[in-house]
Design a protein around this motif. Structure first.
Motif, PDB file in Angstrom:
ATOM      1  N   ASP A 157       0.833  -1.207   0.000  1.00 22.48           N
ATOM      2  CA  ASP A 157       0.000   0.000   0.000  1.00 22.48           C
ATOM      3  C   ASP A 157       0.867   1.256   0.000  1.00 22.48           C
ATOM      4  O   ASP A 157       0.746   2.130   0.859  1.00 22.48           O
ATOM      5  CB  ASP A 157      -0.932  -0.006   1.218  1.00 22.48           C
ATOM      6  N   SER A 158       1.758   1.324  -0.972  1.00 16.69           N
ATOM      7  CA  SER A 158       2.767   2.382  -1.006  1.00 16.69           C
ATOM      8  C   SER A 158       2.170   3.763  -1.239  1.00 16.69           C
ATOM      9  O   SER A 158       2.703   4.760  -0.747  1.00 16.69           O
ATOM     10  CB  SER A 158       3.803   2.066  -2.083  1.00 16.69           C
ATOM     11  N   ALA A 159       1.088   3.844  -2.010  1.00 16.87           N
ATOM     12  CA  ALA A 159       0.462   5.142  -2.243  1.00 16.87           C
ATOM     13  C   ALA A 159      -0.054   5.731  -0.926  1.00 16.87           C
ATOM     14  O   ALA A 159       0.065   6.938  -0.672  1.00 16.87           O
ATOM     15  CB  ALA A 159      -0.683   5.001  -3.244  1.00 16.87           C
ATOM     16  N   ASP A 160      -0.607   4.882  -0.062  1.00 19.77           N
ATOM     17  CA  ASP A 160      -1.093   5.363   1.230  1.00 19.77           C
ATOM     18  C   ASP A 160       0.077   5.747   2.124  1.00 19.77           C
ATOM     19  O   ASP A 160      -0.016   6.712   2.894  1.00 19.77           O
ATOM     20  CB  ASP A 160      -1.939   4.281   1.910  1.00 19.77           C
ATOM     21  N   ARG A 163       1.098   9.159   1.120  1.00 19.90           N
ATOM     22  CA  ARG A 163       0.124  10.143   1.604  1.00 19.90           C
ATOM     23  C   ARG A 163       0.371  10.478   3.066  1.00 19.90           C
ATOM     24  O   ARG A 163       0.320  11.647   3.476  1.00 19.90           O
ATOM     25  CB  ARG A 163      -1.300   9.592   1.428  1.00 19.90           C
ATOM     26  N   LEU A 183       2.550  10.498  -6.724  1.00 17.49           N
ATOM     27  CA  LEU A 183       2.790   9.394  -5.804  1.00 17.49           C
ATOM     28  C   LEU A 183       1.561   8.512  -5.611  1.00 17.49           C
ATOM     29  O   LEU A 183       1.662   7.451  -5.004  1.00 17.49           O
ATOM     30  CB  LEU A 183       3.262   9.939  -4.456  1.00 17.49           C
ATOM     31  N   ARG A 184       0.422   8.926  -6.105  1.00 21.97           N
ATOM     32  CA  ARG A 184      -0.762   8.073  -6.029  1.00 21.97           C
ATOM     33  C   ARG A 184      -0.605   6.820  -6.876  1.00 21.97           C
ATOM     34  O   ARG A 184      -1.346   5.840  -6.708  1.00 21.97           O
ATOM     35  CB  ARG A 184      -2.001   8.853  -6.472  1.00 21.97           C
ATOM     36  N   SER A 185       0.362   6.841  -7.812  1.00 18.40           N
ATOM     37  CA  SER A 185       0.609   5.654  -8.648  1.00 18.40           C
ATOM     38  C   SER A 185       1.718   4.774  -8.073  1.00 18.40           C
ATOM     39  O   SER A 185       2.147   3.817  -8.729  1.00 18.40           O
ATOM     40  CB  SER A 185       0.983   6.084 -10.074  1.00 18.40           C
ATOM     41  N   ALA A 186       2.191   5.079  -6.854  1.00 19.85           N
ATOM     42  CA  ALA A 186       3.230   4.253  -6.236  1.00 19.85           C
ATOM     43  C   ALA A 186       2.661   2.897  -5.846  1.00 19.85           C
ATOM     44  O   ALA A 186       1.593   2.816  -5.246  1.00 19.85           O
ATOM     45  CB  ALA A 186       3.805   4.964  -5.021  1.00 19.85           C
ATOM     46  N   HIS A 189       7.562   0.506  -2.189  1.00 16.35           N
ATOM     47  CA  HIS A 189       8.413   1.521  -1.574  1.00 16.35           C
ATOM     48  C   HIS A 189       9.494   0.876  -0.712  1.00 16.35           C
ATOM     49  O   HIS A 189       9.429  -0.305  -0.387  1.00 16.35           O
ATOM     50  CB  HIS A 189       7.578   2.510  -0.743  1.00 16.35           C
ATOM     51  N   PHE A 215      10.127   5.343  -3.846  1.00 18.56           N
ATOM     52  CA  PHE A 215       8.892   4.772  -4.382  1.00 18.56           C
ATOM     53  C   PHE A 215       9.104   4.322  -5.824  1.00 18.56           C
ATOM     54  O   PHE A 215       9.808   4.975  -6.599  1.00 18.56           O
ATOM     55  CB  PHE A 215       7.766   5.816  -4.352  1.00 18.56           C
ATOM     56  N   LEU A 217       6.968   3.665  -9.188  1.00 23.23           N
ATOM     57  CA  LEU A 217       5.688   4.086  -9.745  1.00 23.23           C
ATOM     58  C   LEU A 217       5.241   3.145 -10.867  1.00 23.23           C
ATOM     59  O   LEU A 217       6.036   2.370 -11.416  1.00 23.23           O
ATOM     60  CB  LEU A 217       5.789   5.518 -10.267  1.00 23.23           C
TER      61      LEU A 217
END
Length: 260
Positions: A157-160, A163, A183-186, A189, A215, A217
């Motif tokens: 859950d890298s995007a979270d 965030r 970074l929402r497409s990460a 990580h 990260f 992507l």
């Protein structure tokens, strides 16, 4: 230091108490907090404990049985501040992963290797040790980092995670919305502690830690966030700052040390 565990406490009450006393409960993903709403039963146990003369650390494991039959575990780090005269100032933090909790424990004052406290009467001139230590600190902050090992990315859950890193940044020049969107497409990580040191500067403890959050992507590119955690604040509290470039992060640490 033992956490008072009430065997007759309901799961809902225990969760409310756990979230209410944690300093960083806001940092937990919203999805995790929502899943806790369906918890049917729980089990809490002391996982590990470490005590020194000035710092106490305990790690508790809280496991919940959810309505869908799946388990959910939270790790609670309980510690004293380690500051002189504050032995009873107990603080609590919550983490989803044991590794995150242990990393947080390593950031505590006694967790910095090589830290030596300047005791009264150790020097003839009260200004000299602070000046010498301050110069050493500035030199260390700007020293180039050792050649890093290739990162091993984790699918988690890298995007979270990105965030949450951006959300806890307190500096005005933190990365903006364009970086947040990217970074929402990460999808993977890696976290590396690049620098960690604590000194006694100006009669007070000041700790500096630098982390790289790398990260991967969806388009195959890599990018990093550079996070500083420091206690160079008027009241000695922890402060987080986030930058897009390592150089900017190190310059910020140097500035905090000079202001200090």
């Amino acid at each position: 230091m033992n956490d008072p565990i009430d065997l007759h406490e309901t799961t809902g009450t225990q969760i409310a108490r756990l979230l209410g006393r944690a300093l960083n409960s806001f940092d937990l993903p919203d999805a995790t907090v929502e899943r806790l709403d369906s918890a049917l039963a729980h089990d809490s146990s002391l996982h590990s404990s470490h005590h020194t003369a000035r710092l106490h650390r305990s790690l508790y494991r809280h496991t919940y049985l959810l309505a869908d039959g799946s388990p959910l575990t939270l790790w609670e780090l309980v510690h004293t501040t380690g500051a002189p005269g504050a032995e009873g100032a107990e603080q609590r933090e919550l983490y989803e992963e044991e590794t995150e909790a242990r990393l947080a424990a390593s950031r505590l004052p006694a967790g910095f290797p090589g830290f030596a406290e300047n005791r009264p009467g150790s020097f003839d001139d009260g200004l000299s040790p602070d000046l010498d230590t301050g110069l050493e600190l500035l030199a260390s902050l700007m020293a180039p980092a050792p050649e890093p090992l290739p990162p091993v990315y984790v699918l988690d859950d890298s995007a979270d995670h990105a965030r949450r890193v951006l959300r806890r940044a307190e500096n005005r020049d933190r990365p903006g919305e364009q970086t947040a969107r990217r970074l929402r497409s990460a999808f993977a990580h890696h976290i590396t502690q690049v620098f960690g040191r604590q000194y006694r500067v100006g009669g007070k403890d000041a700790g500096f830690t630098l982390y790289e959050h790398a990260f991967l992507l969806l388009d195959g590119t890599e990018t990093s966030l550079w996070e500083i955690e420091h206690t160079a604040t008027p009241d000695g509290r922890h402060m987080c700052e986030v930058y897009e470039r390592e150089g900017a992060a190190r310059q910020a640490m140097e500035l905090r040390a000079r202001v200090r």
